[in-house]
Enzyme design. Sequence first.
Site, PDB file in Angstrom:
ATOM      1  CG  ASN A  40      43.050  32.806  39.228  1.00  0.00           C
ATOM      2  OD1 ASN A  40      43.121  31.589  39.348  1.00  0.00           O
ATOM      3  ND2 ASN A  40      43.315  33.643  40.224  1.00  0.00           N
ATOM      4  CD1 TRP A  41      39.243  29.612  34.907  1.00  0.00           C
ATOM      5  CD2 TRP A  41      38.952  27.399  34.833  1.00  0.00           C
ATOM      6  NE1 TRP A  41      39.030  29.277  33.595  1.00  0.00           N
ATOM      7  CE2 TRP A  41      38.850  27.917  33.513  1.00  0.00           C
ATOM      8  CE3 TRP A  41      38.800  26.022  35.016  1.00  0.00           C
ATOM      9  CZ2 TRP A  41      38.607  27.102  32.407  1.00  0.00           C
ATOM     10  CZ3 TRP A  41      38.562  25.209  33.919  1.00  0.00           C
ATOM     11  CH2 TRP A  41      38.456  25.754  32.621  1.00  0.00           C
ATOM     12  CE  LYS A  42      40.210  34.699  41.908  1.00  0.00           C
ATOM     13  NZ  LYS A  42      39.732  35.865  42.691  1.00  0.00           N
ATOM     14  CG  HIS A  51      45.713  35.941  42.931  1.00  0.00           C
ATOM     15  ND1 HIS A  51      44.802  36.178  43.942  1.00  0.00           N
ATOM     16  CD2 HIS A  51      45.074  36.231  41.767  1.00  0.00           C
ATOM     17  CE1 HIS A  51      43.665  36.570  43.411  1.00  0.00           C
ATOM     18  NE2 HIS A  51      43.793  36.628  42.102  1.00  0.00           N
ATOM     19  CD  GLU A  89      41.549  35.192  45.673  1.00  0.00           C
ATOM     20  OE1 GLU A  89      40.541  35.829  45.336  1.00  0.00           O
ATOM     21  OE2 GLU A  89      41.873  34.112  45.145  1.00  0.00           O
ATOM     22  CD  GLU A 106      45.920  40.252  42.058  1.00  0.00           C
ATOM     23  OE1 GLU A 106      45.014  39.622  41.513  1.00  0.00           O
ATOM     24  OE2 GLU A 106      46.583  39.813  43.003  1.00  0.00           O
ATOM     25  N   GLY A 119      36.526  40.669  43.096  1.00  0.00           N
ATOM     26  CA  GLY A 119      35.357  39.972  43.615  1.00  0.00           C
ATOM     27  C   GLY A 119      34.421  40.847  44.414  1.00  0.00           C
ATOM     28  CB  SER A 151      35.275  43.701  39.247  1.00  0.00           C
ATOM     29  OG  SER A 151      35.285  43.190  40.571  1.00  0.00           O
ATOM     30  N   GLY A 155      38.850  36.864  36.944  1.00  0.00           N
ATOM     31  CA  GLY A 155      38.462  35.904  37.962  1.00  0.00           C
ATOM     32  C   GLY A 155      37.113  35.293  37.665  1.00  0.00           C
ATOM     33  N   GLY A 156      36.078  35.738  38.386  1.00  0.00           N
ATOM     34  CA  GLY A 156      34.756  35.134  38.276  1.00  0.00           C
ATOM     35  C   GLY A 156      34.200  35.066  36.875  1.00  0.00           C
TER      36      GLY A 156
END
Length: 251
Positions: A9-11, A95, A97, A167, A173, A213, A234-235
């Site tokens: 997920n590149w957000k 998600h 967020e 999640e 993050g 993470s 994610g990151g």
Amino acid sequence: MRLSIVAGNWKMNKNAAETSQLIHELIEMLPSEVKAQIIIAPPFVNLMTAVQEVGESNIAVAAQNMHQAENGAFTGEISASMLTNIGVGHVILGHSERRAFFGETDQKLAEKVNTALQHSLQIIFCFGEELADRKANTHFDVVASQLQNGLFHIDAAQWESVILAYEPVWAIGTGETASPEQAQEMHQFIRQLVAKTYSEDIANQVSILYGGSVKPDNAAEIFAKPDVDGGLIGGASLKATDFVGIVRGVE
């Protein structure tokens, strides 16, 4: 046999040129015989670029969200048919967020699930508890409620179009990661909940991903747990070497 999946997920990251570059790097670096389905979710404006760049590779493209309506006066939103029209076959729904920053409720997510299924999109359905829930020992109740209210209205046959993504919000993050044992405990609970609500067959066939993470140095240990079928990353999905390192953690 359940499918192993690693989704990135590149957000709100990567412009068009960076999207092309990262996809090229992934195609070049991924093992020739990948043991997992690979999915990437760039921002809306780069979805068409991503679909074109992945070409005939084994990388699938997902949207990070979609609106529940077919069309209409919803400024800034994207419909399911817009996604399928450009070749996008997957969509992330629920998600944390989206829930936290954009007020997405279980009811709204249930509507989105219905629309996605009507358009034959593969759904990556996200859910998970916040730190306060875990400290209060209500994390199982929170997860059960999110699944029951947002997803468990679908028919048994529709589970072929669903990927689950647990999640823990406190581990997204933050650098914090649920231990492999904590991840397994929750994934086992989720699978048992699906079995109780639907059937053992559906529970044993649905892929349940862990998101929170995940990194190259902990992926293999987490993915080795019997009820963890991969990850929603994610990151670490924004750098080819890290993402490929995580993919290599799938046995």
